[in-house]
Design a protein around this motif. Structure first.
Motif, PDB file in Angstrom:
ATOM      1  N   ALA A 166      -2.103   8.419 -15.034  1.00 21.51           N
ATOM      2  CA  ALA A 166      -0.920   8.619 -14.508  1.00 21.51           C
ATOM      3  C   ALA A 166      -0.002   7.599 -13.508  1.00 21.51           C
ATOM      4  O   ALA A 166       1.171   6.987 -13.796  1.00 21.51           O
ATOM      5  CB  ALA A 166      -0.337   9.966 -13.941  1.00 21.51           C
ATOM      6  N   LEU A 167      -0.694   7.087 -12.521  1.00 19.93           N
ATOM      7  CA  LEU A 167      -0.246   6.186 -11.671  1.00 19.93           C
ATOM      8  C   LEU A 167       0.166   4.857 -13.051  1.00 19.93           C
ATOM      9  O   LEU A 167       0.977   4.826 -12.813  1.00 19.93           O
ATOM     10  CB  LEU A 167      -1.156   5.781 -10.877  1.00 19.93           C
ATOM     11  CG  LEU A 167      -1.532   6.751 -10.475  1.00 19.93           C
ATOM     12  CD1 LEU A 167      -2.651   6.747  -8.843  1.00 19.93           C
ATOM     13  CD2 LEU A 167      -0.076   6.744  -9.317  1.00 19.93           C
ATOM     14  N   ARG A 168      -0.696   4.895 -14.351  1.00 22.36           N
ATOM     15  CA  ARG A 168      -0.853   3.038 -14.506  1.00 22.36           C
ATOM     16  C   ARG A 168       0.099   3.585 -15.718  1.00 22.36           C
ATOM     17  O   ARG A 168       1.573   2.128 -15.666  1.00 22.36           O
ATOM     18  CB  ARG A 168      -2.130   3.089 -15.845  1.00 22.36           C
ATOM     19  CG  ARG A 168      -2.096   1.693 -16.982  1.00 22.36           C
ATOM     20  CD  ARG A 168      -2.152   0.565 -16.726  1.00 22.36           C
ATOM     21  NE  ARG A 168      -0.814   0.065 -15.922  1.00 22.36           N
ATOM     22  CZ  ARG A 168      -0.506  -0.389 -14.586  1.00 22.36           C
ATOM     23  NH1 ARG A 168      -1.612  -1.137 -14.120  1.00 22.36           N
ATOM     24  NH2 ARG A 168       0.590  -0.643 -13.628  1.00 22.36           N
ATOM     25  N   ILE A 198       3.948   7.078  -7.522  1.00 21.44           N
ATOM     26  CA  ILE A 198       5.028   6.689  -8.344  1.00 21.44           C
ATOM     27  C   ILE A 198       6.298   6.235  -8.116  1.00 21.44           C
ATOM     28  O   ILE A 198       7.078   5.216  -8.078  1.00 21.44           O
ATOM     29  CB  ILE A 198       4.751   7.593  -9.785  1.00 21.44           C
ATOM     30  CG1 ILE A 198       3.475   7.645 -10.628  1.00 21.44           C
ATOM     31  CG2 ILE A 198       5.714   6.601 -10.690  1.00 21.44           C
ATOM     32  CD1 ILE A 198       3.767   8.168 -11.849  1.00 21.44           C
ATOM     33  N   GLU A 199       7.411   7.147  -7.303  1.00 19.66           N
ATOM     34  CA  GLU A 199       8.137   6.407  -6.650  1.00 19.66           C
ATOM     35  C   GLU A 199       8.343   5.720  -5.897  1.00 19.66           C
ATOM     36  O   GLU A 199       9.517   4.577  -5.173  1.00 19.66           O
ATOM     37  CB  GLU A 199       8.870   8.519  -5.928  1.00 19.66           C
ATOM     38  CG  GLU A 199      10.453   8.384  -5.918  1.00 19.66           C
ATOM     39  CD  GLU A 199      10.716   9.538  -5.063  1.00 19.66           C
ATOM     40  OE1 GLU A 199      12.236   9.135  -4.721  1.00 19.66           O
ATOM     41  OE2 GLU A 199       9.883  10.135  -5.734  1.00 19.66           O
ATOM     42  N   ARG A 212       0.741  -1.146   0.157  1.00 15.51           N
ATOM     43  CA  ARG A 212      -0.058   0.140  -0.214  1.00 15.51           C
ATOM     44  C   ARG A 212       0.893   1.730   0.462  1.00 15.51           C
ATOM     45  O   ARG A 212       2.445   0.879   0.642  1.00 15.51           O
ATOM     46  CB  ARG A 212      -0.867  -0.583   1.041  1.00 15.51           C
ATOM     47  CG  ARG A 212      -1.965   0.561   1.351  1.00 15.51           C
ATOM     48  CD  ARG A 212      -3.264   0.560   2.184  1.00 15.51           C
ATOM     49  NE  ARG A 212      -2.959   1.593   2.605  1.00 15.51           N
ATOM     50  CZ  ARG A 212      -4.090   1.988   3.999  1.00 15.51           C
ATOM     51  NH1 ARG A 212      -4.506   1.620   4.052  1.00 15.51           N
ATOM     52  NH2 ARG A 212      -3.191   2.671   5.513  1.00 15.51           N
ATOM     53  N   VAL A 213       0.408   2.279  -0.416  1.00 18.46           N
ATOM     54  CA  VAL A 213       0.973   3.476  -0.613  1.00 18.46           C
ATOM     55  C   VAL A 213       0.070   4.398  -0.232  1.00 18.46           C
ATOM     56  O   VAL A 213      -1.157   5.596  -0.807  1.00 18.46           O
ATOM     57  CB  VAL A 213       1.152   4.182  -2.361  1.00 18.46           C
ATOM     58  CG1 VAL A 213       2.369   4.960  -2.113  1.00 18.46           C
ATOM     59  CG2 VAL A 213       2.646   3.239  -3.163  1.00 18.46           C
ATOM     60  N   TYR A 261      -0.412  -0.529  -4.097  1.00 15.21           N
ATOM     61  CA  TYR A 261      -1.988  -0.030  -3.648  1.00 15.21           C
ATOM     62  C   TYR A 261      -1.482   1.897  -3.374  1.00 15.21           C
ATOM     63  O   TYR A 261      -1.974   2.118  -2.315  1.00 15.21           O
ATOM     64  CB  TYR A 261      -2.628  -0.931  -2.822  1.00 15.21           C
ATOM     65  CG  TYR A 261      -4.377  -0.810  -2.383  1.00 15.21           C
ATOM     66  CD1 TYR A 261      -4.792   0.062  -3.036  1.00 15.21           C
ATOM     67  CD2 TYR A 261      -4.594  -1.002  -1.600  1.00 15.21           C
ATOM     68  CE1 TYR A 261      -6.385   0.811  -2.932  1.00 15.21           C
ATOM     69  CE2 TYR A 261      -5.234  -1.022  -0.560  1.00 15.21           C
ATOM     70  CZ  TYR A 261      -6.225   0.408  -1.125  1.00 15.21           C
ATOM     71  OH  TYR A 261      -7.609   0.369  -0.923  1.00 15.21           O
ATOM     72  N   PRO A 262      -2.421   2.588  -4.424  1.00 12.16           N
ATOM     73  CA  PRO A 262      -2.059   4.119  -3.968  1.00 12.16           C
ATOM     74  C   PRO A 262      -3.407   4.341  -3.498  1.00 12.16           C
ATOM     75  O   PRO A 262      -4.287   4.400  -4.203  1.00 12.16           O
ATOM     76  CB  PRO A 262      -1.699   4.378  -4.939  1.00 12.16           C
ATOM     77  CG  PRO A 262      -2.285   3.903  -6.665  1.00 12.16           C
ATOM     78  CD  PRO A 262      -1.983   2.352  -5.621  1.00 12.16           C
TER      79      PRO A 262
END
Length: 242
Positions: free
Chosen positions: A189-191, A163-164, A148-149, A178-179
């Motif tokens: 953008a995450l993808r 993303i980092e 998890r992020v 898992y953001p």
């Protein structure tokens, strides 16, 4: 195929708009309902289990959480992933051993912590990556690790920060990231920035699972949302009886 192999395979080769939908059971009865409805796997929500056991979120003693997960696993034949919060302060080897004893084949591990009633504080990403690497080392291939992020949860709105962290966690051995609470409009953008399965959460009034899939989600989960919907139905029944 082993249960963990099945769970891992379910995350790959998915078409846009067809994410893996993982309902979140909070007890054995709800787990059976989801399995009977055709769910290929399940993902327990820590907040849902906490509510069902009479605790606030993140206040369940680990012994009770592992016991609840074991009851759920015992009640179904599909793979189960367990939300084990930040790991309860356990060393990676003990954490993996206790989780595998429940029969679960996957887990969520979050990268923030908070005191009772306090805000979420992000853990140093390099330290979290090291922790995830130790979990992976202890588990080998026997656990599907969903990292998890918590940047959005902690009030960091830029997708670059998520993303980092996600890239570090995937490099450390995570199977999925898992953001949590990422705004749906940021999923593309995450993808584009994350090379691996991406978990999104379904929220009341928000996009459907299929819409989240079209935006880039590989898998969707519900947190305690399904329990809250069930409690709403139960309140309606209770109102009729009183």
């Amino acid at each position: 195929m082993s249960p963990v192999g099945t769970l891992r395979a379910l995350h790959h080769g998915r078409a846009p708009g067809d994410p893996l939908i993982l309902p979140g059971p909070w007890d054995a009865a709800s787990a059976r309902v989801f399995e009977e409805a055709g769910s290929p796997a399940l993902a327990t929500p820590s907040a849902g289990i906490a509510l069902s056991l009479g605790y606030e979120d993140e206040q369940v003693p680990p012994t009770e959480m592992f016991a609840a997960v074991a009851r759920i696993v015992r009640s179904v034949s599909v793979p189960v992933s367990a939300d084990i919060e930040a790991g309860y302060g356990l060393a990676p080897k003990e954490l993996v051993e206790r989780l595998l004893e429940t029969g679960a084949v996957g887990c969520n591990l979050e990268d923030s912590y908070k005191g009772p009633g306090g805000p979420h504080t992000l853990r140093d990403p390099a330290e979290q990556a090291d922790f995830l690497a130790e979990v992976r080392g202890a588990a080998g291939g026997s656990l599907f690790v969903n990292a998890r992020v918590d940047t959005f949860l902690a009030g960091v709105p830029e997708p670059g920060a998520a993303i980092e962290r996600a890239r570090l966690y995937m490099a450390a051995g995570a199977d999925c990231v898992y953001p949590i609470l990422a705004p749906p409009e940021q999923l593309p953008a995450l993808r584009a920035g994350i090379d691996g399965p991406l978990n999104a959460v379904v929220r009341a009034g928000g996009p459907s699972p299929q819409e989240l899939g079209k935006l880039g989600a590989t898998r969707v989960t519900f947190g305690p949302g399904l329990l809250h919907r069930s409690l709403g139905a139960l309140r309606d029944i209770a109102d009729e009886l009183v």
